[in-house]
Every structure is written in C-alpha cells, then in structure tokens.
Design a protein around this motif. Structure first.
Motif, mmCIF file in Angstrom:
data_model
loop_
_atom_site.group_PDB
_atom_site.id
_atom_site.type_symbol
_atom_site.label_atom_id
_atom_site.label_comp_id
_atom_site.label_asym_id
_atom_site.label_seq_id
_atom_site.Cartn_x
_atom_site.Cartn_y
_atom_site.Cartn_z
ATOM 1 N N VAL A 211 0.856 -1.182 0.000
ATOM 2 C CA VAL A 211 0.000 0.000 0.000
ATOM 3 C C VAL A 211 0.894 1.234 0.000
ATOM 4 C CG1 VAL A 211 -0.242 0.006 2.532
ATOM 5 C CG2 VAL A 211 -1.975 1.131 1.112
ATOM 6 N N HIS A 212 0.550 2.197 -0.842
ATOM 7 C CA HIS A 212 1.377 3.391 -0.965
ATOM 8 C C HIS A 212 0.496 4.566 -1.379
ATOM 9 C CE1 HIS A 212 1.246 2.880 -5.409
ATOM 10 N NE2 HIS A 212 1.303 1.590 -5.111
ATOM 11 N N ARG A 213 0.984 5.767 -1.114
ATOM 12 C CA ARG A 213 0.230 6.949 -1.522
ATOM 13 C C ARG A 213 0.117 7.007 -3.044
ATOM 14 N NH1 ARG A 213 -0.971 10.783 2.168
ATOM 15 N NH2 ARG A 213 0.033 10.616 4.220
ATOM 16 N N LYS A 214 -1.026 7.475 -3.493
ATOM 17 C CA LYS A 214 -1.231 7.607 -4.934
ATOM 18 C C LYS A 214 -0.211 8.579 -5.508
ATOM 19 C CE LYS A 214 -4.740 8.674 -8.430
ATOM 20 N NZ LYS A 214 -6.138 9.120 -8.670
ATOM 21 N N GLY A 215 0.457 8.162 -6.564
ATOM 22 C CA GLY A 215 1.468 8.993 -7.206
ATOM 23 C C GLY A 215 2.868 8.764 -6.682
ATOM 24 N N ALA A 216 2.982 8.094 -5.539
ATOM 25 C CA ALA A 216 4.298 7.815 -4.973
ATOM 26 C C ALA A 216 4.810 6.475 -5.489
ATOM 27 C CB ALA A 216 4.229 7.810 -3.452
ATOM 28 N N ALA A 217 6.098 6.260 -5.305
ATOM 29 C CA ALA A 217 6.688 4.999 -5.736
ATOM 30 C C ALA A 217 6.101 3.841 -4.926
ATOM 31 C CB ALA A 217 8.199 5.041 -5.561
ATOM 32 N N ASP A 277 0.344 -19.205 -7.717
ATOM 33 C CA ASP A 277 0.258 -20.619 -7.356
ATOM 34 C C ASP A 277 1.653 -21.222 -7.329
ATOM 35 O OD1 ASP A 277 0.970 -21.074 -10.024
ATOM 36 O OD2 ASP A 277 -1.092 -21.451 -10.671
ATOM 37 N N THR A 278 1.753 -22.523 -7.078
ATOM 38 C CA THR A 278 3.065 -23.154 -6.964
ATOM 39 C C THR A 278 3.799 -23.227 -8.292
ATOM 40 O OG1 THR A 278 2.056 -25.355 -7.224
ATOM 41 C CG2 THR A 278 2.378 -24.546 -4.973
ATOM 42 N N ALA A 279 3.076 -23.060 -9.398
ATOM 43 C CA ALA A 279 3.698 -23.091 -10.717
ATOM 44 C C ALA A 279 4.186 -21.718 -11.170
ATOM 45 C CB ALA A 279 2.724 -23.655 -11.749
ATOM 46 N N GLY A 280 3.888 -20.675 -10.367
ATOM 47 C CA GLY A 280 4.321 -19.329 -10.706
ATOM 48 C C GLY A 280 3.311 -18.521 -11.485
ATOM 49 N N ASN A 281 2.141 -19.098 -11.806
ATOM 50 C CA ASN A 281 1.082 -18.320 -12.452
ATOM 51 C C ASN A 281 0.594 -17.258 -11.467
ATOM 52 O OD1 ASN A 281 0.951 -20.107 -14.817
ATOM 53 N ND2 ASN A 281 0.124 -21.590 -13.357
ATOM 54 N N ALA A 282 0.460 -16.014 -11.911
ATOM 55 C CA ALA A 282 0.169 -14.928 -10.973
ATOM 56 C C ALA A 282 -0.777 -13.905 -11.589
ATOM 57 C CB ALA A 282 1.474 -14.232 -10.542
ATOM 58 N N ALA A 283 -1.477 -13.182 -10.713
ATOM 59 C CA ALA A 283 -2.375 -12.105 -11.119
ATOM 60 C C ALA A 283 -2.309 -11.009 -10.066
ATOM 61 C CB ALA A 283 -3.809 -12.602 -11.271
ATOM 62 N N THR A 284 -2.564 -9.776 -10.503
ATOM 63 C CA THR A 284 -2.501 -8.610 -9.612
ATOM 64 C C THR A 284 -3.766 -7.782 -9.756
ATOM 65 O OG1 THR A 284 -0.096 -8.526 -9.849
ATOM 66 C CG2 THR A 284 -1.156 -6.572 -8.951
ATOM 67 N N ARG A 285 -4.234 -7.223 -8.643
ATOM 68 C CA ARG A 285 -5.369 -6.314 -8.666
ATOM 69 C C ARG A 285 -5.078 -5.136 -7.750
ATOM 70 N NH1 ARG A 285 -11.747 -7.850 -8.891
ATOM 71 N NH2 ARG A 285 -12.584 -5.713 -8.809
ATOM 72 N N SER A 286 -5.584 -3.957 -8.135
ATOM 73 C CA SER A 286 -5.325 -2.744 -7.368
ATOM 74 C C SER A 286 -6.612 -2.028 -7.013
ATOM 75 C CB SER A 286 -4.412 -1.780 -8.155
ATOM 76 O OG SER A 286 -3.167 -2.385 -8.438
ATOM 77 N N LEU A 287 -6.579 -1.298 -5.919
ATOM 78 C CA LEU A 287 -7.707 -0.502 -5.460
ATOM 79 C C LEU A 287 -7.191 0.843 -4.979
ATOM 80 C CD1 LEU A 287 -10.740 -0.240 -4.556
ATOM 81 C CD2 LEU A 287 -9.947 -1.080 -2.313
ATOM 82 N N THR A 288 -7.780 1.925 -5.489
ATOM 83 C CA THR A 288 -7.477 3.265 -4.999
ATOM 84 C C THR A 288 -8.558 3.676 -4.008
ATOM 85 O OG1 THR A 288 -6.405 3.853 -7.105
ATOM 86 C CG2 THR A 288 -7.085 5.664 -5.673
ATOM 87 N N PHE A 289 -8.155 4.158 -2.836
ATOM 88 C CA PHE A 289 -9.128 4.538 -1.799
ATOM 89 C C PHE A 289 -8.613 5.766 -1.048
ATOM 90 C CE2 PHE A 289 -6.128 1.713 0.195
ATOM 91 C CZ PHE A 289 -5.989 2.164 1.502
ATOM 92 N N THR A 290 -9.544 6.472 -0.467
ATOM 93 C CA THR A 290 -9.223 7.700 0.253
ATOM 94 C C THR A 290 -9.643 7.583 1.698
ATOM 95 O OG1 THR A 290 -9.514 9.041 -1.762
ATOM 96 C CG2 THR A 290 -9.591 10.196 0.356
ATOM 97 N N VAL A 291 -8.754 7.977 2.578
ATOM 98 C CA VAL A 291 -9.031 7.955 4.024
ATOM 99 C C VAL A 291 -9.213 9.394 4.488
ATOM 100 C CG1 VAL A 291 -8.170 7.266 6.286
ATOM 101 C CG2 VAL A 291 -7.580 5.902 4.250
#
Length: 291
Positions: A211-217, A277-291
């Motif tokens: 988790v990181h600030r939007k726009g930051a590295a 998984d154990t074979a290295g197949n991977a997926a990524t998902r992101s969510l932008t939220f404001t506190v």
C-alpha cells in the motif's frame, strides 16, 4: 514350520527388504492412486480454510494441512515411498502413516489394509478410500512441519496452467478506529473435479500486498500468506477474515485473506495485491481509496 507359514514369512521378509532398500524419500514422488505417473484431480489445497463444530458446542477453525486427491470410494491407495507403518493413534480406522527417512506421509479417509509396526514397500496398497469421502487426504510432514505436496519436487507429474484471481479488495473500518485490508482471492484446480465438488475455489499458494500513496513509488511486497512450500505456523485468524467460508458439497466457499489489521493513514492510497500458485502463475489487482 508348515508351507503356508513359510510362504507368509518369505513374503514378509521380501517386503521388509524392499522397504529397507529405499534410502529415503525421493525428491519427488508419484501419485498415491493409479495410474501413478498421471496427474489426478485435486479438490482441496494446502492452506484451505476448514471450519466446523469442535465437539464442545463451539467452532473449530484450522488450515488444511495437505491436499485432497479426488477418486471414487473404494479406490486403492498406495504408498508413495517405502517406510514403516503406523495407524494414527486418534484415528486408527481411517488414517495410515508411513515414516520414511525422517519424512511422514499421511493418508486420511481410507479403510486400512495394513497394521502398525510393519515395513511397507513402495507402491503397496495401504487401504481403500472410505465412503463417503471420495478422496484421499494426502499430507507430507517433516517433523512438525507440513510441506505442500504440489510444490516443485513433490507430487509428480503436476502441471498447472490456471491463474489465481483476486475477486475483490476490501477496506473496512475496525472497532479501534483503524482500517482492515482484506483480499477476496481464490485459485482454480487445473483438472476438473467430479460433482458435487466441481468448480469450487482453492487457496492461492501466495498472497502478497503493498500500500502506498497515490502517485508515490510503490513499496516492497509483503506476504500475507505463503503456502508455496510449507504450511506456516499461523493461526486461522491471522490468515483468514471472519467472513471466510469453506467449501461444502452444497455450497461454494469464500476465501478472504487478511492483509493488514488496524492500519491508519490520511490521504489517497493505492492497495496492490498479487496472488500466485506453486507453478508461478500470478495475477494482480489494485484498489485506490481515500481515508
């Protein structure tokens, strides 16, 4: 000694010799059901949630400590390695243990065809799948640590071209004023499983987040859970959110992984979650939220 007794002794000595001839468990091993060199459907993975009654009016919640190899009731179950047999002290009518060079292989939900105290040869019948389970729960234990049989170097052949999924990312207020970060994630089995256990989710082998600030590295990844090699020594509540449910024949489970509890921040952030998984197949998902 009569002829029958002599024959029985010779068979026993031959079995013992075959068992002792194996120096220890191989780096990989075949499947516990025939055909040994063909991949079989697996309907439950290491780390899947297990939720049920504890026998005292409460609820038992644990992490699945092996894999469930799907096969019809009555199917013969074979030793994947030579070793010494014992029946589970708490479940002697349905669990066979084979100790082989410091590794214990566990075969659950079978009607034993063997007895404690004997050496067993590689690919000898240990028992038959007990009705109504329609699977053998197979586990590999080194001391008190359970290994993932689906890791490279475990059950072979095993190929997985499916990719785990992140269904949703959840940011939820907790009672202490902080935020809980949750990932609703699952994997699918690479081979079809017979009904009624078909199309059920299984646990991804790896769930990691940042988790990181939007726009930051972006920051470095942190592992929420890693089942790729071993079952972690973590409690159920440290891995799964309270709204997690497990698979049953009539219902489909919902796997919700705890990423972080009681997090505090102010501003707009990006939450990234990666599953593999154990074979290295991977997926990524992101969510932008404001506190």
């Amino acid at each position: 000694m009569n002829t029958a007794a002599t024959h029985k002794l010779l068979v026993l000595l031959a079995t013992l010799a075959a068992a002792l001839a194996t120096p220890g468990p191989a780096l990989s091993y075949g499947w516990p059901v025939e055909p040994f060199h063909r991949q079989h459907p697996v309907r439950a993975y290491l780390g899947d949630p297990r939720i049920g009654a504890d026998g005292h009016g409460g609820q038992s919640r644990s992490l699945h400590f092996g894999v469930d190899v799907s096969a019809p009731n009555g199917t013969p179950v074979y030793a994947v390695a030579s070793g010494r047999i014992s029946l589970h002290p708490l479940h002697p009518s349905e669990v066979v243990l084979v100790e082989s060079g410091g590794v214990t292989y566990e075969y659950w939900h079978i009607v034993p065809a063997v007895s404690s105290g004997y050496a067993i040869a590689f690919r000898t019948v240990l028992g038959h799948i007990e009705k109504p389970w329609a699977h053998v729960h197979f586990a590999e234990r080194h001391g008190s640590t359970y290994l993932n049989p689906l890791r490279p170097g475990g059950l072979t052949p095993y190929r997985d071209k499916t990719t785990p999924s992140v269904r949703a990312l959840l940011v939820r207020h907790d009672r202490g004023g902080g935020l809980d970060l949750i990932a609703d994630a699952f994997d699918t089995t690479p081979m079809p499983v017979a009904a009624p256990w078909n199309d059920k989710p299984v646990a991804p082998a790896l769930v990691e987040w940042r988790v990181h600030r939007k726009g930051a590295a972006a920051t470095a990844w942190s592992a929420a859970v890693d089942f790729r090699t071993t079952l972690p020594r973590a409690s159920f509540d440290a891995v799964y959110d309270a709204k997690t449910s497990q698979n049953y024949a009539s219902t489909t489970g919902d796997y919700r992984f705890v990423l972080l509890r009681g997090w505090h921040g102010a501003g707009t952030y990006v939450l990234d979650v990666r599953v593999a998984d154990t074979a290295g197949n991977a997926a990524t998902r992101s969510l932008t939220f404001t506190v």
